[in-house]
Design a protein around this motif. Structure first.
Motif, mmCIF file in Angstrom:
data_model
loop_
_atom_site.group_PDB
_atom_site.id
_atom_site.type_symbol
_atom_site.label_atom_id
_atom_site.label_comp_id
_atom_site.label_asym_id
_atom_site.label_seq_id
_atom_site.Cartn_x
_atom_site.Cartn_y
_atom_site.Cartn_z
ATOM 1 N N MET A 169 0.816 -1.228 0.000
ATOM 2 C CA MET A 169 0.000 0.000 0.000
ATOM 3 C C MET A 169 0.850 1.279 0.000
ATOM 4 O O MET A 169 0.618 2.184 0.816
ATOM 5 N N PRO A 170 1.820 1.417 -0.891
ATOM 6 C CA PRO A 170 2.704 2.593 -0.846
ATOM 7 C C PRO A 170 1.987 3.921 -1.043
ATOM 8 O O PRO A 170 2.344 4.918 -0.406
ATOM 9 N N THR A 171 0.963 3.959 -1.906
ATOM 10 C CA THR A 171 0.252 5.217 -2.140
ATOM 11 C C THR A 171 -0.494 5.662 -0.886
ATOM 12 O O THR A 171 -0.472 6.842 -0.521
ATOM 13 N N HIS A 172 -1.139 4.732 -0.207
ATOM 14 C CA HIS A 172 -1.862 5.068 1.018
ATOM 15 C C HIS A 172 -0.899 5.542 2.101
ATOM 16 O O HIS A 172 -1.179 6.516 2.823
ATOM 17 N N LEU A 173 0.232 4.882 2.228
ATOM 18 C CA LEU A 173 1.190 5.239 3.267
ATOM 19 C C LEU A 173 1.871 6.572 2.966
ATOM 20 O O LEU A 173 2.136 7.365 3.879
ATOM 21 N N ALA A 174 2.159 6.828 1.703
ATOM 22 C CA ALA A 174 2.788 8.098 1.333
ATOM 23 C C ALA A 174 1.870 9.275 1.619
ATOM 24 O O ALA A 174 2.330 10.407 1.796
ATOM 25 N N ALA A 175 0.572 9.020 1.675
ATOM 26 C CA ALA A 175 -0.411 10.081 1.930
ATOM 27 C C ALA A 175 -0.682 10.276 3.423
ATOM 28 O O ALA A 175 -1.618 10.999 3.787
ATOM 29 N N SER A 176 0.124 9.663 4.272
ATOM 30 C CA SER A 176 -0.085 9.793 5.715
ATOM 31 C C SER A 176 -0.117 11.262 6.128
ATOM 32 O O SER A 176 0.664 12.075 5.644
ATOM 33 N N LEU A 177 -1.029 11.573 7.025
ATOM 34 C CA LEU A 177 -1.175 12.934 7.528
ATOM 35 C C LEU A 177 -0.011 13.260 8.464
ATOM 36 O O LEU A 177 0.356 12.458 9.321
ATOM 37 N N GLU A 178 0.565 14.441 8.294
ATOM 38 C CA GLU A 178 1.667 14.877 9.144
ATOM 39 C C GLU A 178 1.161 15.897 10.164
ATOM 40 O O GLU A 178 0.636 16.942 9.796
ATOM 41 N N VAL A 179 1.325 15.591 11.446
ATOM 42 C CA VAL A 179 0.885 16.462 12.532
ATOM 43 C C VAL A 179 2.052 16.658 13.492
ATOM 44 O O VAL A 179 2.782 15.708 13.801
ATOM 45 N N SER A 180 2.252 17.872 13.970
ATOM 46 C CA SER A 180 3.325 18.103 14.929
ATOM 47 C C SER A 180 2.902 17.587 16.300
ATOM 48 O O SER A 180 1.715 17.593 16.651
ATOM 49 N N GLU A 181 3.877 17.130 17.078
ATOM 50 C CA GLU A 181 3.582 16.642 18.419
ATOM 51 C C GLU A 181 2.971 17.746 19.275
ATOM 52 O O GLU A 181 2.095 17.497 20.112
ATOM 53 N N ASN A 182 3.424 18.978 19.060
ATOM 54 C CA ASN A 182 2.869 20.104 19.815
ATOM 55 C C ASN A 182 1.397 20.309 19.490
ATOM 56 O O ASN A 182 0.576 20.574 20.376
ATOM 57 N N SER A 183 1.046 20.186 18.203
ATOM 58 C CA SER A 183 -0.351 20.353 17.804
ATOM 59 C C SER A 183 -1.230 19.263 18.414
ATOM 60 O O SER A 183 -2.341 19.535 18.880
ATOM 61 N N ALA A 184 -0.724 18.035 18.415
ATOM 62 C CA ALA A 184 -1.485 16.928 19.004
ATOM 63 C C ALA A 184 -1.675 17.146 20.497
ATOM 64 O O ALA A 184 -2.766 16.910 21.047
ATOM 65 N N LYS A 185 -0.616 17.614 21.152
ATOM 66 C CA LYS A 185 -0.694 17.873 22.593
ATOM 67 C C LYS A 185 -1.677 18.990 22.903
ATOM 68 O O LYS A 185 -2.503 18.887 23.820
ATOM 69 N N ASP A 186 -1.613 20.084 22.134
ATOM 70 C CA ASP A 186 -2.523 21.212 22.350
ATOM 71 C C ASP A 186 -3.965 20.830 22.058
ATOM 72 O O ASP A 186 -4.895 21.253 22.766
#
Length: 295
Positions: A169-186
């Motif tokens: 599933m390379p296409t699905h994995l390459a599309a992974s959402l990128e979130v900063s740890e700070n944003s997740a914590k906030d």
């Protein structure tokens, strides 16, 4: 230049010797090389930054808006009212984060060749096996209900034979959402403010990140969140069940090198792609190890 010989045999052997001294220094934790074309010379000029703590990678790999905020927050206003920095902002810093390919190529001419140099690009001799939810005839996988008694509601099964080393599933994995740890914590803190009713949508989002995300191993403070079919793949601590693994194994030294243009240039792909760890037969369930992203 990209045609240069091994660095210690080229025109700058002293530079290579100095770089290796920094790599061997116990108080140096990370090293970055970047080029700047606005230095007043005809050709771009290369610079080296060395940090005493690996946590500086978090700032070095910062997003454009993060860097812009740091510039605004940390610089004092000028009496002239003019900008304190003329040729630097968040977008400029972003251009420094990926060293030119020439640095990677010359670095990989070291002897012995560094471990990560074998992963400068996908192996073109291996096949790609994709998941197409709206086209089962073309899809190499199908998602259906788990076997009775399983903890998860759904599972992923192969519809074709998949050779060892093939990409999952390379296409699905390459599309992974990128979130900063700070944003997740906030976001988590905001979703659970005292005296305020829980925000269901935000709470669900935070829970989704925790369930389907994993921290980048480069120290950048990023979380990669799987949003495609790969998130349904079952985990298992039973090695006999597992049939996929990370594309790039853990570095033999136990951690990424202090200096590596390869890791700097391919951070995202090193942290998301999966491959078959053995031959997988059609009809077999796809299973990943429970510690897939732990090293």
């Amino acid at each position: 230049m990209i045609v240069d010989p091994r660095a210690d045999k080229g025109m700058q052997p002293k530079r290579e010797a100095f770089t290796k001294l920094l790599e061997a220094h116990p108080k140096i934790a990370s090293i970055f090389v970047f080029e700047d074309a606005q230095s007043g010379y005809v050709d771009p000029v290369a610079f080296l930054v060395a940090c005493r703590d690996a946590s500086c990678r978090k700032n070095w790999y910062g997003q454009t808006d993060e860097i812009n905020y740091q510039v605004f927050d940390r610089l004092q206003p000028m009496k002239s009212k003019k900008p304190a920095l003329i040729q630097f902002d968040g977008a400029t810093q972003r251009s420094y984060q990926v060293p030119p390919r020439a640095w990677e190529t010359v670095y990989c001419r070291r002897e012995p060749e560094p471990f990560e140099c074998a992963y400068r690009g996908l192996d073109m001799t291996k096949e790609l096996f994709e998941y197409y939810p709206k086209n089962e005839d073309e899809s190499a996988f199908v998602i259906r209900e788990s076997k009775e008694g399983a903890e998860d509601d759904a599972a992923v099964y192969a519809t074709v034979d998949i050779p060892e080393g093939s990409y999952i599933m390379p296409t699905h994995l390459a599309a992974s959402l990128e979130v900063s740890e700070n944003s997740a914590k906030d976001s988590n803190a905001t979703a659970h403010l005292e005296g305020v009713g829980e925000a269901d949508v935000l709470t669900d989002f935070v829970d989704y990140i925790e369930e389907n995300g994993h921290s980048a191993r480069d120290g950048s403070g990023k979380i990669y969140v799987e949003i495609g079919g790969s998130r349904v793949i079952r985990e298992s601590d039973d090695a006999s069940e597992v049939n996929i693994r990370r594309w790039v194994p853990a570095h033999p030294d136990g951690a990424r090198p202090k200096y590596s243009p390869v890791y700097d240039r391919h951070r995202h792909s090193f942290d998301v792609f999966l491959v078959a760890s053995r031959d997988i037969k059609a009809g077999e369930e796809i299973v990943k190890p429970g510690d897939l992203w732990d090293y």
